[in-house]
Design a protein around this motif. Structure first.
Motif, PDB file in Angstrom:
ATOM      1  N   ASP A 645       0.837  -1.201   0.000  1.00  0.00           N
ATOM      2  CA  ASP A 645       0.000   0.000   0.000  1.00  0.00           C
ATOM      3  C   ASP A 645       0.874   1.254   0.000  1.00  0.00           C
ATOM      4  OD1 ASP A 645      -2.296   1.433   0.041  1.00  0.00           O
ATOM      5  OD2 ASP A 645      -3.063   0.607   1.936  1.00  0.00           O
ATOM      6  N   ASP A 646       0.270   2.346  -0.428  1.00  0.00           N
ATOM      7  CA  ASP A 646       0.944   3.659  -0.393  1.00  0.00           C
ATOM      8  C   ASP A 646       2.346   3.602  -0.989  1.00  0.00           C
ATOM      9  OD1 ASP A 646      -1.329   4.318   0.996  1.00  0.00           O
ATOM     10  OD2 ASP A 646      -0.365   4.335   2.969  1.00  0.00           O
ATOM     11  N   GLU A 702      -4.179   4.703  -6.545  1.00  0.00           N
ATOM     12  CA  GLU A 702      -5.160   5.219  -5.586  1.00  0.00           C
ATOM     13  C   GLU A 702      -5.478   6.668  -5.901  1.00  0.00           C
ATOM     14  OE1 GLU A 702      -3.884   3.056  -1.393  1.00  0.00           O
ATOM     15  OE2 GLU A 702      -2.956   4.971  -1.923  1.00  0.00           O
TER      16      GLU A 702
HETATM   17 MG    MG Z   1      -3.212   3.682   0.301  1.00  0.00          MG
END
Ligand code: MG
Ligand code: C2E
Ligand code: MG
Length: 755
Positions: A645-646, A702
């Motif tokens: 993630d990220d 995202e």
């Molecule tokens: Mg994220």
């Protein structure tokens, strides 16, 4: 050594010194008296002899002279007689002559009477010649009487002259003989006197020599023995007296010598005893000294060791073992002192609370030894950034304290804070890696922000959080707003503890859309907190608190179970291709609860493991611990999809992606946001997509909010898109209604939130 003799008085032959001295004096006196007597006698005898000699010779001589003068007067009377003319005168003259003749005769008879004894011949001659002369005188007298003056004159002038001369000559001869006799007697007397004198002198000399010898011998004997005693006494005084003094004689000095020897013997015995005692004492003292010495050394070693141990303990109690900086306790003490000094001087004290940004990542990624090394370097940089008098301390973990005292204004601390920030700008060399770690600084001012150390510390801590919230790598002073937000944070923490039990959590779902076709391929479960006190709270406001307090473990478990249940429901509703993305906190990687829950969910809900996607942030990977690797491997082994993630916000490293079994990366919305306007972001996103694709991973973007972004990402080959362009996160019902149609049943949400 000669034993003490019995008292001298008991000895029969004892001649005491006193006696000898008395004898000496008596002898000397006697000698003098004898000499005087003898001398006197000699002199007197000599005088007597002389006198006798003189008397013996002079008296006859005087008589001879008298006789001579008498006979001379007779001759004169004789010669004058014939010349007288006056008859009266002649008669008178004859009387005179007769008187003279009788006197002479008387004198001569006395003289010859005495002379006859010694010189009978001479006396006879004299008597004879006087008789003849008398005969002549008789003749004369007859002539005169007869007035035959001529015959008288002739007789007087010629014939009697011979007779007179014979008498006178004999007298003269006797006088001369007597004179020579007298001289001889005198000489003899003198010789006698001389001899007696010589004898006297010889006697005197002998007596004196004898006295001198006696006295000398006595003195020598006395002084010799006294000297020996004196030398012996001196030797005793010097402690060398061992030989007895030779004792001679039988007097007081002998007694003294004996007494001295006895005393010396006793002294020697005592000295020997004393020396023995002294030697023993010496030995004891030496032994005791040695014992004391070793005891002392032992003691010193123990005192020393204890002191070192105490110092060590004291140091450990006050200093941080890793960085050797003062620890929190000592720092608080120094802070109090600085505050006291500031109070007296009217100054300010600024306490800086420093926290290293993302230090955890370093620890997680490179391991604890690397983290420790970085902390040591950070400590050194801090120390160099401040003045020598300022205190730099380690508060704990990656938190440091800096105490700046004696500031005239709180703003003066800004310079130091900026200096610290600059000091942290260069990368740290940790092993083979170079790591950039920035600090966040919170500043609290004495007396404005608190007049107690603990209060200042808390406020500086809060200010540090504000700095973190403000984007990190910066400093913030404590102020009211910081205070309020911290109060808010504390309140959240408080409420969060009871949120689960009050069923205040819920999940919302955001669609994951295929970039190519636009169809919904999955949903991401996102946590929401409908708090009674704080209203509707988004994750950014409470996830960190939940992680900080550890509550995230239970909450995360609830999220996983709820999301899996929801997925089952949606699969059951007919959208079996849908997959569910669940965010998992690094804290959930400790222990095996996550794995167990995943297994249970898979077992209970029986959807294909690939239907579940576990999303972890890069920070987790940085941890680089076996358990993380094992957990990821285990999850991957179960068939669960893994997404990073990220992506791009942390230590994105190609090696992580290769090392860990990821299936997807999710490019952070921060890059996506400006992808249309910022060439750098665009380049980064393109690179990320290429890299992901190159590794065979699914690439998700995202925060897609615009068509432009969507088109760009789709064009670049992104697989899945997520963002408000497609839809905001919605509760399950709304999600199902919006994306799956009303036919899709939502999960009953009967499962209670974790206790
Ligand atoms: Mg994220
Ligand atoms: P995330 O995992 O990256 O989740 C995506 C976040 O982006 C969500 O924020 C979502 O609402 C937001 N978002 C989606 N599309 C857009 C868009 O187009 N524009 C913008 N500006 N934002 C968009 P949310 O729900 O506030 O969650 C924030 C973060 O909280 C999540 O980031 C995730 O890291 C964390 N989080 C959420 N739920 C959980 C959870 O159940 N467990 C854990 N550990 N973390 C969670
Ligand atoms: Mg996520």
């Amino acid at each position: 050594m000669r034993p003490v003799d019995p008292p001298a008085a008991m000895k029969p032959h004892r001649l005491t010194l006193r006696t000898r001295l008395a004898l000496s004096f008596a002898g000397a006196g006697l000698l003098v008296v004898a000499l005087l007597l003898v001398g006197h006698r000699v002199v007197r005898e000599a005088a007597l002899q002389q006198e006798e000699a003189l008397t013996a010779q002079v008296r006859p001589l005087a008589r001879i002279n008298r006789l001579q003068s008498q006979i001379s007067r007779i001759r004169v009377l004789e010669v004058e007689l014939p010349r007288l003319t006056d008859l009266f005168a002649v008669a008178n003259q004859l009387e005179l002559l007769e008187a003279e003749r009788r006197a002479f005769d008387r004198e001569l008879s006395e003289f010859t009477g005495e002379l006859r004894e010694q010189q009978p011949a001479a006396a006879a001659v004299l008597d004879e010649r006087w008789r003849r002369y008398q005969a002549e005188l008789e003749g004369l007298r007859r002539h005169v009487k007869a007035m035959d003056l001529a015959a008288a004159q002739r007789l007087a002038t010629f014939e009697s002259a011979e007779r007179f001369k014979a008498v006178s000559h004999t007298l003269k001869q006797l006088a001369e003989g007597t004179e020579s006799q007298a001289a001889a007697a005198l000489a003899q007397a003198r010789g006698q006197q001389g001899r007696q004198l010589v004898l006297f002198l010889a006697m005197s000399a002998f007596g004196l020599v004898a006295l001198a010898l006696w006295t000398g011998l006595l003195a020598r004997s006395v002084s010799g023995r006294i000297s020996r005693l004196r030398d012996a006494a001196a030797r005793v005084a010097e402690g060398q007296g061992e030989q007895p003094v030779p004792v001679s004689g039988n007097d007081e000095l002998a007694d003294l010598g004996l007494a001295f020897n006895t005393m010396q013997a006793k002294v020697a015995a005592r000295e020997k005893a004393l020396r023995a005692a002294h030697d023993e004492l010496d030995a004891r003292v030496a032994q005791r000294t040695q014992e004391l010495h070793s005891a002392n050394e032992q003691l010193l070693r123990e005192i020393d060791e204890r002191r070192r141990a105490e110092q060590r303990l004291a140091h450990q109690a006050q200093y941080d073992s890793l960085t050797d900086l003062p620890n929190r306790m000592l720092a608080m003490d120094r802070l109090s002192q600085a505050m006291l000094a500031a109070q007296r001087g009217g100054h300010h004290v600024v306490l800086i609370f420093l926290d290293l940004d993302d230090f955890k990542k370093v620890n997680d990624t490179l391991g604890h030894p690397a983290g420790d090394a970085l902390l040591v370097q950070a400590a050194a940089r801090l120390r160099h950034a401040v003045r020598a008098g300022d205190t730099v301390a380690r508060h704990g973990g990656d938190e440091f304290l800096v105490i700046l005292g004696g500031l005239t204004a709180p703003e003066d601390a800004e310079v130091i804070a900026e200096k610290i920030l600059r000091a942290f700008a260069p990368p740290f060399s940790v092993g083979e890696n170079e790591v950039v770690v920035s600090p966040s600084l919170g500043l609290a001012v004495y007396p404005d922000d608190g007049d107690e150390g603990s209060l200042l510390l808390r406020n500086a801590d809060l200010a540090m959080y504000d700095a973190k919230d403000s984007g990190r790598n910066t400093f913030r002073y404590f102020n009211q707003q910081v205070h309020d937000s911290s109060v808010q944070r504390l309140a959240i923490e408080h409420s969060l503890r009871s949120a689960a039990s009050r069923d205040e959590f819920e999940l919302v779902y955001q669609p994951l859309v295929a970039a190519a076709g636009g169809q919904v391929v999955g949903a991401e479960a996102l946590l929401r907190w409908r708090s009674a006190e704080h209203g509707y709270v988004l994750p950014d406001h409470f996830i960190s608190v939940a992680e900080h307090t550890g509550l995230i473990v239970d909450i995360g478990d609830w999220v996983l179970r709820t999301a899996c249940e929801q997925l089952r429901a949606w699969h059951d509703a007919g959208w079996s291709g849908l997959h569910m993305a669940v965010n998992v906190s690094p804290r959930q990687f400790r222990g095996d609860r996550l794995l167990r829950s995943v297994r249970e969910c898979l077992a209970v809900h029986r959807f294909a493991p690939g239907g579940l996607q576990v999303e972890v942030t890069e920070g987790l990977l940085i941890r680089n611990q076996p358990e993380v690797h094992d957990m990821l491997a285990a999850l991957s082994g179960l068939g669960v999809r893994l997404a990073m993630d990220d992506f791009g916000t942390g230590y994105s490293s190609l090696s992580y992606l290769k090392r860990f079994p990821f299936d997807a990366i999710k490019i952070d919305r921060g890059f996506v946001r400006d992808v249309a306007s910022d060439p750098d972001d665009r380049a980064l996103v393109i690179a990320a997509i290429r890299m992901g694709k190159g590794l065979g991973l699914s690439v998700v973007a995202e925060g897609v909010e615009t068509e432009q972004q969507r088109a760009f990402l789709a064009e670049q080959g992104c697989d899945v898109l997520q963002g408000f362009l497609f839809g905001a996160p919605l509760p399950a019902d709304a999600f199902a209604q919006r994306w799956l149609g009303s036919t899709v049943r939502t999960a009953p949400l009967s499962a209670r939130t974790p206790a």
